[in-house]
Design a protein around this motif. Structure first.
Motif, short mmCIF file in Angstrom:
data_model
loop_
_atom_site.label_atom_id
_atom_site.label_comp_id
_atom_site.label_asym_id
_atom_site.label_seq_id
_atom_site.Cartn_x
_atom_site.Cartn_y
_atom_site.Cartn_z
N UNK A 147 0.87 -1.17 0.00
CA UNK A 147 0.00 0.00 0.00
C UNK A 147 0.91 1.22 0.00
N UNK A 148 0.75 2.05 -1.01
CA UNK A 148 1.58 3.24 -1.17
C UNK A 148 0.72 4.47 -0.94
N UNK A 149 1.16 5.35 -0.06
CA UNK A 149 0.39 6.56 0.23
C UNK A 149 1.22 7.79 -0.13
N UNK A 150 0.62 8.65 -0.94
CA UNK A 150 1.21 9.94 -1.25
C UNK A 150 0.35 11.02 -0.59
N UNK A 151 0.64 12.25 -0.86
CA UNK A 151 -0.16 13.33 -0.26
C UNK A 151 -1.59 13.34 -0.80
N UNK A 160 -3.18 0.50 -3.92
CA UNK A 160 -3.14 -0.87 -3.42
C UNK A 160 -2.52 -1.72 -4.52
N UNK A 161 -1.45 -2.42 -4.19
CA UNK A 161 -0.71 -3.13 -5.23
C UNK A 161 -0.15 -4.45 -4.71
N UNK A 162 0.46 -5.15 -5.64
CA UNK A 162 1.12 -6.42 -5.33
C UNK A 162 2.48 -6.41 -6.01
N UNK A 189 -8.38 8.30 -3.61
CA UNK A 189 -7.88 9.59 -3.12
C UNK A 189 -7.56 9.46 -1.62
N UNK A 190 -6.45 10.04 -1.20
CA UNK A 190 -6.12 10.02 0.21
C UNK A 190 -6.91 11.12 0.91
N UNK A 201 -6.52 1.89 16.17
CA UNK A 201 -5.29 1.70 16.93
C UNK A 201 -4.39 0.66 16.29
N UNK A 202 -4.96 -0.14 15.40
CA UNK A 202 -4.24 -1.27 14.81
C UNK A 202 -3.85 -1.02 13.36
N UNK A 203 -4.72 -0.39 12.60
CA UNK A 203 -4.52 -0.29 11.15
C UNK A 203 -3.81 1.01 10.76
N UNK A 204 -2.69 0.91 10.04
CA UNK A 204 -2.00 2.13 9.59
C UNK A 204 -2.40 2.58 8.19
N UNK A 205 -3.14 1.74 7.44
CA UNK A 205 -3.50 2.09 6.06
C UNK A 205 -4.92 1.66 5.78
#
Length: 326
Positions: A210-214, A219-221, A234-235, A258-262
């Motif tokens: 998972x790649x996050x930009x501004x 979501x990729x493999x 969109x973020x 609290x658990x998920x960062x993405x």
């Protein structure tokens, strides 16, 4: 790691203990240490009992305090004391030392998963998740099974497992190398990325990314030095609006966050109520995102029901929300 892998790792610790001269010359101590190592290899996961209460308690606390520094110190003492009570006369120092080794190994290997642990608590509350080893790694598990077979057919118990662990050191180094290649590839394609979340899969050469930009989330493999994109969104930071603020007070959503960062979020209007949905993007499986948190809210922003956990179809989700309580 999974329960089965922790069991065979406990056997490995108990076997390597036979290289200790004190243990090698005391069959009763060797048997007691094997028992202590087996219990110690499972002790940090005793918090699994929280799942009997609800998923929120389990998600928020699993691999938390039971994997912390105080727990790592306490587990071997409790196990040693219990075994010494039932098996008096054994060498307490060596029993404690090898039981401690089993507990440490459990916590240590767990930090290499994508789930991670709070291994540095209370000094740091941050979860440590290196994301290089899948929750069940066939190579690690089968390697232990092969070592057990070798031991049973006559090979030296201690040296057999010691050899295995030297091999595993190189295996872990290779996994770090493979993960770093994926990270560099992601940064090459998205130099403006603010976060890159990488999770291992059951297959060695396949990674969830998972790649996050501004502005966007991808979501990729990653496989064979290539990144294959599945979806992009969109973020959108969590907004400060009444319905979201009401949903964030819910225990299930709070545990999820609290658990998920993405993740991505959405608000779905169901007529007589609304659903605030958060979807973890790390665990895409066959086009579906099974790890979610859903909060059902009426038009006055009162929470009607909620759920967090793994859902693979909408019918199951509806049933969960029907029986869930605030």
């Amino acid at each position: 790691m999974d329960t089965g892998t922790h069991v065979v790792m406990g056997i490995a610790v108990g076997s390597i203990a036979t290289l200790d001269p004190v243990v090698a010359n005391d069959p009763l101590l060797a048997q007691t240490i094997m028992l202590g190592a087996l219990i110690g290899s499972q002790a940090p996961d005793f918090d699994t009992v929280l799942k009997l209460r609800n998923n929120a308690k389990y998600i928020r606390n699993h691999r938390g305090i039971t994997h912390s520094i105080p727990a790592v110190v306490l587990w071997p003492i409790l196990i040693t004391a219990a075994l010494a009570f039932f098996i008096p006369g054994v060498n307490l120092l060596h029993l404690w030392a090898w039981t401690f080794s089993a507990v440490i190994l459990h916590v240590f290997v767990d930090i290499f998963n994508a789930y991670g642990t709070q291994a540095l608590y209370p000094f740091k509350k941050k979860w440590i998740a290196l994301g290089v080893i899948y929750i069940f790694d066939p190579f690690i598990f089968i390697g232990h099974i092969v070592a057990i077979i070798f031991w049973q057919i006559g090979f030296h118990q201690g040296f057999t497992f010691l050899t295995l662990y030297f091999v595993l050191i190189f295996y872990y180094v290779w996994r770090f190398y493979a993960r770093n290649k994926v990270y560099k590839l992601a940064m090459q394609e998205h130099p403006d990325a603010t976060h890159v979340f990488i999770s291992p899969s059951f297959k060695w050469r396949r990674w969830h990314v998972v790649i996050r930009t501004k502005d966007m989330m991808y979501v990729a493999q990653a496989e064979k030095d290539q990144i294959k994109y599945h979806e992009s969104y969109p973020f959108e930071p969590i907004p400060n609006i009444p319905i979201i603020n009401a949903a964030k007070k819910d225990e299930n959503l709070s545990a999820f966050l609290s658990f998920s960062p993405s993740y991505r979020w959405e608000i779905v209007d169901e007529g007589d109520h609304q659903e605030v949905r958060f979807i973890d993007l790390r665990y895409r499986s066959k086009g579906h995102y099974p790890f979610v948190a859903i909060v059902k809210i009426d038009n006055n922003h009162n929470i009607l029901s909620s759920y967090t956990g793994w859902i693979y179809n909408q019918d199951t989700l509806k049933k969960k929300l029907e029986f869930a309580t605030e």
